[in-house]
Design a protein around this motif. Structure first.
Motif, short mmCIF file in Angstrom:
data_model
loop_
_atom_site.label_atom_id
_atom_site.label_comp_id
_atom_site.label_asym_id
_atom_site.label_seq_id
_atom_site.Cartn_x
_atom_site.Cartn_y
_atom_site.Cartn_z
N PHE A 1 0.85 -1.25 -0.18
CA PHE A 1 0.02 0.21 -0.04
C PHE A 1 0.86 1.19 -0.01
CE2 PHE A 1 -2.27 -3.25 2.75
CZ PHE A 1 -3.17 -3.14 2.11
N GLY A 2 0.37 2.39 -0.26
CA GLY A 2 0.81 3.75 -0.07
C GLY A 2 2.10 3.78 -0.80
N PRO A 3 3.16 4.35 -0.13
CA PRO A 3 4.30 4.59 -0.85
C PRO A 3 5.24 3.34 -0.97
CG PRO A 3 4.58 4.99 1.47
CD PRO A 3 3.10 4.92 1.30
N LEU A 4 4.63 2.17 -0.58
CA LEU A 4 5.30 1.05 -0.98
C LEU A 4 4.57 0.08 -2.03
CD1 LEU A 4 6.46 -0.33 2.70
CD2 LEU A 4 7.73 0.75 1.10
N ALA A 5 3.61 0.72 -2.57
CA ALA A 5 2.82 0.12 -3.61
C ALA A 5 3.44 -0.33 -4.74
CB ALA A 5 1.62 0.75 -3.88
#
Length: 413
Positions: A354-358
């Motif tokens: 999710f988010g910045p690690l998507a």
């Protein structure tokens, strides 16, 4: 079209090695096939009492108020926050991943004044940072995530409860991803409220949220109920508007339902209670320390195998959860294509992010019934094959060999 137009449910077999849910322990599935009982049947209320006693051991607590909230893990989170946090009151939230952000969303809906201790995804808060935030903001409640599966990091909690008591703050922790796989030392840490779920390390299905509440927090929750009653009856001019903004998630009402008084609040989810009770029985028969060691050994084997495939593991080893591992997707590899190959060719599911690690990491879980040597080896072997199919120069057999080597060093029996 006929009554059987869709056919009976017959899902494909999957080895669920993502961040949850995971495969349910067969004993839990069997327990959930037992007959219904009426919610006030003496046998049913006896099962409720037994479930409370079992989860006191699971949460490592003597808390009287240890029971189940009917609903997925998020039901426990919402029940805790809506019952602890009043509109206009101040809450401090530690945010270092997706689920810290979830706490903020729920608190915003309650109408709380939100203060945050924000950290980059993949970091954890130190006691010094938490104390500084408590001193600066002077909240009524501190909330944080024990193990945030979005980052695969576990927030250290030793000393957090003592800090909160020093500053007269109630503490809440979401342990959805860690209960049953890592120590959740409710009393030793001095945490006031901890909620969790069944679908990860507990080896059950989603749908029941175990929760434990200290006497200190219970007094606060019940006091809000009494103020609300006074407002309705005109016996007080307290204008804070203490009404708990939910009927279903009002912990004061649920506590009365689980008390000796058995005041009707809702119809208990009988089948889920059977499953939660059996999940706790399985854990306690295995033994807490043996259970935690099994999860740690599985994570150690998984990390060793991933690194032997020349993959880079995400985050700091010192704070990595013992049951979910993040791994960077190699440059030039289509991460979703690998996940699809694993699912279609091997029947194995690993997680995205999710988010910045998507799109940047995969998340691989070793939890509950799936924290087994065979499951780890199958996952590593399948990942190696799927990476090779996508053009990644994996060292064939290296991942499985490295994981097996951890067994030879006594980390896994």
């Amino acid at each position: 079209m006929g009554n059987d137009f869709f056919g009976q449910i017959d899902p494909p077999q999957r080895l669920l090695m993502g961040p949850g849910p995971v495969n349910v322990h067969p004993r839990v599935l069997r327990a959930m096939a037992a007959d219904m009982l009426g919610q006030f049947d003496p046998e049913m209320t006896a099962y409720m009492n037994e479930t409370m006693a079992l989860y006191r051991q699971v949460f490592m607590t003597d808390n009287r108020w240890t029971f189940l909230v009917d609903g997925t893990a998020r039901a426990g989170i919402e029940a805790a926050l809506v019952s602890l946090v009043e509109p206009g009151s101040k809450i401090l939230i530690v945010r270092a991943g997706r689920f810290g952000l979830l706490l903020s969303e729920i608190a915003e809906r309650i109408g709380a004044e939100i203060c945050t201790l924000d950290l980059p995804w993949g970091e954890v808060a130190s006691l010094e940072q938490i104390e500084e935030a408590l001193r600066t903001h002077r909240p009524q409640v501190l909330a944080c995530i024990h193990g945030d599966t979005s980052t695969t990091m576990a927030q250290p909690l030793d000393g957090v409860g003592a800090l909160c008591r020093t500053y007269d703050v109630l503490s809440y922790v979401d342990a959805t991803a860690t209960l049953g796989g890592m120590p959740v030392k409710t009393d030793a840490w001095g945490i006031d409220v901890i909620s969790a779920g069944l679908q990860k390390c507990m080896g059950g299905p989603p749908g029941s949220a175990p929760i434990t509440i200290s006497d200190r927090a219970a007094a606060h929750i019940m006091a809000r109920r009494h103020v609300e009653a006074g407002i309705r009856s005109g016996d007080t001019d307290n204008g804070r508007g203490a009404r708990i903004g939910s009927n279903y998630f009002d912990l004061a009402m649920i506590m009365e339902y689980w008390s000796e008084r058995r005041l009707n609040h809702h119809t208990e989810a009988t089948t889920m209670l059977y499953g939660a009770r059996e999940a706790a029985r399985v854990m306690l028969e295995e033994g807490l320390e043996a259970r935690f060691a099994r999860h740690k050994a599985g994570s150690t084997a998984m990390v060793a195998g991933l690194r032997a495939l020349d993959l880079t593991v995400f985050g700091n080893d010192a704070h990595r959860m013992a049951n979910v591992t993040g791994v960077w997707i190699p440059e030039g590899v289509d991460g979703e294509q690998v996940r699809q190959r694993m699912r279609e060719d091997f029947g194995i599911e690993i997680g995205t992010a999710f988010g910045p690690l998507a799109g940047k990491i995969w998340r691989i879980g070793v939890m509950g019934y799936n924290a087994r040597k065979q499951a780890v080896l199958q996952t590593l072997g399948a990942l190696e094959a799927c990476l090779a199919a996508e053009g990644y120069a994996a060292r064939r057999g290296a991942g499985v060999d490295a994981a097996l080597a951890t067994c030879q060093h006594g980390l896994w029996q």
